[in-house]
Design a protein around this motif. Structure first.
Motif, PDB file in Angstrom:
ATOM      1  N   ARG A 117       0.835  -1.211   0.000  1.00 48.40           N
ATOM      2  CA  ARG A 117       0.000   0.000   0.000  1.00 48.40           C
ATOM      3  C   ARG A 117       0.862   1.250   0.000  1.00 48.40           C
ATOM      4  O   ARG A 117       0.576   2.217  -0.720  1.00 48.40           O
ATOM      5  CB  ARG A 117      -0.923   0.004   1.222  1.00 48.40           C
ATOM      6  N   ARG A 118       1.923   1.250   0.787  1.00 47.59           N
ATOM      7  CA  ARG A 118       2.797   2.422   0.823  1.00 47.59           C
ATOM      8  C   ARG A 118       3.481   2.626  -0.531  1.00 47.59           C
ATOM      9  O   ARG A 118       3.567   3.757  -1.032  1.00 47.59           O
ATOM     10  CB  ARG A 118       3.852   2.255   1.920  1.00 47.59           C
ATOM     11  N   LEU A 119       3.966   1.544  -1.136  1.00 51.44           N
ATOM     12  CA  LEU A 119       4.615   1.659  -2.439  1.00 51.44           C
ATOM     13  C   LEU A 119       3.649   2.190  -3.491  1.00 51.44           C
ATOM     14  O   LEU A 119       4.031   2.990  -4.351  1.00 51.44           O
ATOM     15  CB  LEU A 119       5.158   0.295  -2.864  1.00 51.44           C
ATOM     16  N   LEU A 120       2.403   1.755  -3.423  1.00 52.04           N
ATOM     17  CA  LEU A 120       1.406   2.238  -4.374  1.00 52.04           C
ATOM     18  C   LEU A 120       1.136   3.727  -4.175  1.00 52.04           C
ATOM     19  O   LEU A 120       1.002   4.485  -5.145  1.00 52.04           O
ATOM     20  CB  LEU A 120       0.113   1.433  -4.221  1.00 52.04           C
ATOM     21  N   LEU A 121       1.082   4.165  -2.924  1.00 59.02           N
ATOM     22  CA  LEU A 121       0.814   5.580  -2.647  1.00 59.02           C
ATOM     23  C   LEU A 121       1.913   6.489  -3.176  1.00 59.02           C
ATOM     24  O   LEU A 121       1.636   7.613  -3.608  1.00 59.02           O
ATOM     25  CB  LEU A 121       0.651   5.795  -1.136  1.00 59.02           C
ATOM     26  N   ILE A 122       3.163   6.017  -3.155  1.00 57.47           N
ATOM     27  CA  ILE A 122       4.260   6.875  -3.606  1.00 57.47           C
ATOM     28  C   ILE A 122       4.617   6.595  -5.065  1.00 57.47           C
ATOM     29  O   ILE A 122       5.626   7.088  -5.564  1.00 57.47           O
ATOM     30  CB  ILE A 122       5.502   6.733  -2.704  1.00 57.47           C
ATOM     31  N   GLY A 123       3.785   5.793  -5.755  1.00 56.76           N
ATOM     32  CA  GLY A 123       3.936   5.621  -7.193  1.00 56.76           C
ATOM     33  C   GLY A 123       4.990   4.637  -7.639  1.00 56.76           C
ATOM     34  O   GLY A 123       5.333   4.612  -8.825  1.00 56.76           O
ATOM     35  N   ALA A 128       5.791  -2.329  -6.084  1.00 54.79           N
ATOM     36  CA  ALA A 128       4.529  -2.778  -5.489  1.00 54.79           C
ATOM     37  C   ALA A 128       4.058  -4.076  -6.125  1.00 54.79           C
ATOM     38  O   ALA A 128       3.617  -5.005  -5.428  1.00 54.79           O
ATOM     39  CB  ALA A 128       3.462  -1.697  -5.640  1.00 54.79           C
ATOM     40  N   GLN A 129       4.161  -4.171  -7.448  1.00 56.89           N
ATOM     41  CA  GLN A 129       3.743  -5.385  -8.138  1.00 56.89           C
ATOM     42  C   GLN A 129       4.613  -6.576  -7.738  1.00 56.89           C
ATOM     43  O   GLN A 129       4.109  -7.686  -7.509  1.00 56.89           O
ATOM     44  CB  GLN A 129       3.822  -5.175  -9.647  1.00 56.89           C
ATOM     45  N   HIS A 130       5.909  -6.358  -7.633  1.00 58.84           N
ATOM     46  CA  HIS A 130       6.826  -7.432  -7.245  1.00 58.84           C
ATOM     47  C   HIS A 130       6.501  -7.939  -5.837  1.00 58.84           C
ATOM     48  O   HIS A 130       6.460  -9.156  -5.595  1.00 58.84           O
ATOM     49  CB  HIS A 130       8.266  -6.932  -7.314  1.00 58.84           C
ATOM     50  N   ALA A 153      -6.192  -4.078  -8.009  1.00 54.02           N
ATOM     51  CA  ALA A 153      -6.979  -3.141  -8.812  1.00 54.02           C
ATOM     52  C   ALA A 153      -6.321  -1.767  -8.862  1.00 54.02           C
ATOM     53  O   ALA A 153      -6.320  -1.102  -9.916  1.00 54.02           O
ATOM     54  CB  ALA A 153      -8.386  -3.026  -8.240  1.00 54.02           C
ATOM     55  N   GLY A 154      -5.757  -1.321  -7.744  1.00 53.41           N
ATOM     56  CA  GLY A 154      -5.106  -0.012  -7.727  1.00 53.41           C
ATOM     57  C   GLY A 154      -3.935   0.066  -8.685  1.00 53.41           C
ATOM     58  O   GLY A 154      -3.765   1.065  -9.404  1.00 53.41           O
ATOM     59  N   ILE A 155      -3.112  -0.976  -8.717  1.00 52.30           N
ATOM     60  CA  ILE A 155      -1.987  -1.005  -9.647  1.00 52.30           C
ATOM     61  C   ILE A 155      -2.491  -1.064 -11.085  1.00 52.30           C
ATOM     62  O   ILE A 155      -1.977  -0.373 -11.977  1.00 52.30           O
ATOM     63  CB  ILE A 155      -1.072  -2.206  -9.336  1.00 52.30           C
ATOM     64  N   LEU A 352       6.747  13.520  -0.859  1.00 49.49           N
ATOM     65  CA  LEU A 352       7.309  12.189  -1.061  1.00 49.49           C
ATOM     66  C   LEU A 352       6.560  11.439  -2.151  1.00 49.49           C
ATOM     67  O   LEU A 352       7.167  10.795  -3.018  1.00 49.49           O
ATOM     68  CB  LEU A 352       7.253  11.403   0.256  1.00 49.49           C
ATOM     69  N   ALA A 353       5.235  11.527  -2.140  1.00 52.22           N
ATOM     70  CA  ALA A 353       4.427  10.816  -3.129  1.00 52.22           C
ATOM     71  C   ALA A 353       4.617  11.392  -4.532  1.00 52.22           C
ATOM     72  O   ALA A 353       4.559  10.657  -5.523  1.00 52.22           O
ATOM     73  CB  ALA A 353       2.955  10.862  -2.736  1.00 52.22           C
TER      74      ALA A 353
END
Length: 406
Positions: A117-123, A128-130, A153-155, A352-353
Motif C-alpha cells: 500500500r505504501r509503495l502504491l501511494l508513492i507511485g 509494489a507489483q513485485h 486493482a489499484g496497480i 514524497l508521493a
C-alpha cells in the motif's frame, strides 16, 4: 487470554469497534491497550490510536516479541491511514520477520500488504507489483484477501488495465462479503463505482468526449496513434515513445495531434511548445530544430511534414490519431489528485508521493487554499490538508507516473 479480550478481538475482526470498547474501555493491561488502539483507529481517531498502540508495545516488553510485532503492524496501518509516509519501513519489515518466525502467517501477510500500500501511494508500481506477487492470495483470510484485491486493482488502474482491475474488484467484493465487514465492503463498492466513472477525455478529429478507463484501454489497444497527455508519451501498438523528460517535444506532438488531420500553424506550435507570445526568425529556427528532433523521436510511427502555414502530423499505417487528456486539467492537478482520496495529507507526505520538493508542494497548497480548493487542518507540524474529491472523475489517473529509470 481472558474472555473479555477474546470477545473484544472478535468484535474488531467483524468491524465492530464500539462492541470492542464496551469490553475493554476501562482496562489498561497491554492486550486491552492494543485492542483499544485498534478500535480507536477504526473509529477514525488516529492520534489516540497511535498513543494507545505505542503504550501497548512498551507494556508488552521485549519478552513478548510476537505481541509487540502485532502492535508495530497496527501502528504501520495507522501511519498509512494518516498518510505518514515517512513512517520507518524497517520497523514494519522487522515485525514481519518476527511474525514469520512465530508462524503467524495471517499477520505476516498483512504486513506485506501494508508495505505494498505504501509503495502504491508513492507511485513505485514495479516494486509494489513485485511485492504483491510474492503474496499467496489463496491463503489469505477474507479481510486480507479483499485488501489484496483492492491493491491489485489499484496497480491495474494506474497502468490503465481496466479488465484486470475489474476482475480484481470482483474477487475483492466476494472476499469482503465473506469477511462480513461493512466498511471493507463499502470501500470495494466505492472502487467499483470509480472504475466506471469518466477517467479521461479523448480528442479526435476536432471533437472531445469523456471516456471510462475501459474505453481508454481499448483505445490504446487499437491501431490508432495515441498521444497520451496523462503519461507524456506517444503510443501505437506495442511501441511507446516516452517524452516526459522532453516537454517541448511532447507539446509539439500534442498540438499536431489535436490539429490532425489538418495542420497546426507555426504560431500555435510556438505558443504551445515554447510559450512564445510573439515570433521572430530565431523562434522559427528553433521550431524547425525541435520538429526535426520530434521526427527522429517518433521514428516509424509517424512523420511530420511542413505546410505553407505550419506542420502536419503524418501517422504511418493508420488513419486515426487520438489525444488522451486528463479528465480535469488545471494547475497543481497532481496535488489535487492525491488529496482526492479524501484523506488528510501532510505537505511532507505529498512531496514524497509526488517526488517533488516540500517547498514546491507547500507553494502549490497555498495557491490552492487561496482559490478555496483545499483546506488546512491543524497547525505547525501537525497541519494536514484535505479536499473533497471531484465528482465523477477517476482521480488516481491524474497522478504522475514514475520517470523512466527512476
Amino acid at each position: 487470554m481472558d474472555a473479555l479480550i477474546t470477545a473484544a478481538a472478535q468484535a474488531l475482526s467483524r468491524g465492530d469497534p464500539i462492541g470492542a470498547l464496551n469490553r475493554v474501555a476501562l482496562r489498561n493491561d497491554p492486550p486491552a491497550l492494543a485492542l483499544r488502539g485498534i478500535a480507536m483507529a477504526q473509529l477514525g481517531d488516529l492520534d489516540r490510536a497511535k498513543v494507545l498502540l505505542r503504550d501497548a508495545a512498551r507494556a508488552f516488553g521485549a519478552h513478548e516479541p510476537l505481541a509487540r510485532a502485532r502492535c508495530t503492524v497496527a501502528l504501520a496501518e495507522v501511519a498509512l491511514a494518516s498518510r505518514d509516509l515517512r513512517w520507518p519501513t524497517k520497523a514494519l519489515d522487522a515485525a514481519r520477520q518476527v511474525l514469520d518466525a512465530h508462524n503467524d502467517a495471517a499477520n505476516a501477510a498483512y504486513a506485506r500488504l501494508l508495505a505494498v500500500r505504501r509503495l502504491l501511494l508513492i507511485g513505485q508500481l514495479d516494486d509494489a507489483q513485485h511485492a504483491l506477487d510474492a503474496i499467496d492470495a489463496a491463503r489469505l483470510p477474507p479481510a486480507s484477501a479483499a485488501s489484496h484485491g483492492l491493491l491489485v486493482a489499484g496497480i491495474a488502474i494506474r497502468r490503465i488495465r481496466a479488465t484486470q482491475a475489474r476482475d480484481a474488484l470482483i474477487r475483492a467484493e466476494r472476499s469482503a462479503r465473506d469477511a462480513g465487514i461493512p466498511a471493507l465492503a463499502a470501500e470495494v463498492s466505492s472502487a467499483r463505482t470509480l472504475l466506471n466513472a469518466p477517467a479521461m477525455r479523448v480528442v479526435s478529429d476536432g471533437t472531445e468526449r469523456a471516456v471510462t478507463l475501459g474505453e481508454v484501454e481499448r483505445t490504446l489497444a487499437s491501431d490508432a496513434l495515441v498521444v497520451d497527455a496523462c503519461r507524456y508519451l506517444v503510443h501505437r501498438g506495442d511501441r511507446e515513445v516516452h517524452l516526459v523528460r522532453r516537454p517541448v517535444l511532447f507539446g509539439l506532438a500534442r498540438a499536431l495531434a489535436e490539429a490532425w488531420p489538418g495542420d497546426a500553424s507555426r504560431e500555435t506550435l510556438l505558443s504551445r511548445a515554447f510559450g512564445a507570445k510573439f515570433t521572430d526568425d530565431s523562434h522559427r529556427a528553433r521550431l524547425r530544430v525541435e520538429i526535426g528532433r520530434l521526427r527522429r523521436a517518433l521514428g516509424p510511427m509517424a512523420g511530420v511534414r511542413a505546410t505553407t502555414t505550419g506542420f502536419v502530423l503524418v501517422p504511418a499505417r493508420t488513419r486515426s490519431v487520438k489525444v488522451l487528456v486528463p479528465a480535469a486539467e488545471e494547475r497543481h492537478a497532481p496535488v489535487l489528485a492525491l488529496l482526492g482520496d479524501g484523506e488528510a495529507w501532510s505537505s511532507s507526505a505529498l512531496a514524497l508521493a509526488l517526488g517533488a520538493g516540500q517547498r514546491t508542494v507547500q507553494r502549490a497548497l497555498d495557491e490552492l487554499a487561496a482559490a478555496g480548493k483545499v483546506q488546512a487542518l491543524g497547525r505547525g507540524r501537525a497541519r494536514r490538508w484535505v479536499v473533497s474529491p471531484g465528482p465523477g472523475f477517476t482521480t488516481p489517473l491524474l497522478l504522475p507516473v514514475p520517470l523512466p529509470g527512476v
